[in-house]
Enzyme design. Structure first.
Site, short mmCIF file in Angstrom:
data_model
loop_
_atom_site.label_atom_id
_atom_site.label_comp_id
_atom_site.label_asym_id
_atom_site.label_seq_id
_atom_site.Cartn_x
_atom_site.Cartn_y
_atom_site.Cartn_z
CG ASP A 30 -4.52 22.08 11.77
OD1 ASP A 30 -4.22 22.42 12.94
OD2 ASP A 30 -5.71 22.02 11.37
CB ILE A 31 -7.67 18.01 10.00
CG1 ILE A 31 -8.47 17.09 9.12
CG2 ILE A 31 -8.56 18.83 10.93
CD1 ILE A 31 -9.20 15.98 9.88
CG ASN A 86 -4.02 28.73 20.26
OD1 ASN A 86 -3.56 29.86 20.25
ND2 ASN A 86 -4.49 28.13 19.16
N GLY A 92 -8.29 30.04 22.51
CA GLY A 92 -8.91 29.21 21.48
C GLY A 92 -8.41 27.79 21.45
CD GLN A 93 -5.25 23.87 25.18
OE1 GLN A 93 -5.24 24.65 26.14
NE2 GLN A 93 -4.63 22.71 25.19
CG HIS A 99 -1.84 21.52 19.81
ND1 HIS A 99 -2.68 21.29 20.89
CD2 HIS A 99 -2.42 22.51 19.10
CE1 HIS A 99 -3.72 22.09 20.81
NE2 HIS A 99 -3.59 22.86 19.73
CG HIS A 101 -1.36 25.75 15.82
ND1 HIS A 101 -2.39 25.29 15.05
CD2 HIS A 101 -1.82 25.76 17.10
CE1 HIS A 101 -3.45 25.05 15.82
NE2 HIS A 101 -3.13 25.33 17.07
#
Ligand code: AMP
Length: 113
Positions: A30-31, A86, A92-93, A99, A101
């Site tokens: 994740d960035i 999400n 909070g998508q 995806h 997490h």
């Protein structure tokens, strides 16, 4: 799918810190990590959200959980990890490509969020 950030990452059009790839899924860090270890695992096929998953997607979703278990072993996440997907605005998508997490490296609070 056009204009999908994660489809572009899978296609190599946008760079990512790749962790794993096979014919069904792609994993990358994740960035904006929210834990000492935070990566994402995504199906290569475009699925909008957890809410869009159907029985036809059972194999790929099951496969992703097996890949996560494999990566957790490789990364030595013996103390545990959390998997979050999400779906929709309240969850909070922000990226509309399914995806998962995977977060680890610190104790996680509960309830989440
Ligand atoms: P969500 O809010 O559940 O939709 O999660 C989207 C995640 O994608 C967030 O944790 C972002 O930090 C992450 N993200 C957005 N753009 C990138 C990128 N280019 N490379 C890696 N992760 C990204």
């Amino acid at each position: 799918m056009e204009n999908c950030l994660f489809c572009k990452i899978i296609a190599g059009e946008i760079s990512s810190e790749k962790l794993y790839e096979d014919e069904l899924c792609y994993a990358f860090y994740d960035i904006d990590p929210q834990a000492p270890v935070h990566f994402l695992v995504v199906p290569k096929q475009h699925i909008e959200a957890p809410a869009a998953v159907t029985e036809q997607d059972a194999a790929v979703v099951g496969h992703i959980y097996a890949v996560i278990a494999h990566l957790a072993k490789e990364l030595k996440l013996e103390k545990g990890y959390r998997v979050i997907a999400n779906s929709g605005e309240d969850a909070g998508q922000t990226v509309h490509h399914l995806h998962f997490h995977v977060m680890a490296g610190r104790p996680m609070g509960w309830p989440a969020g």
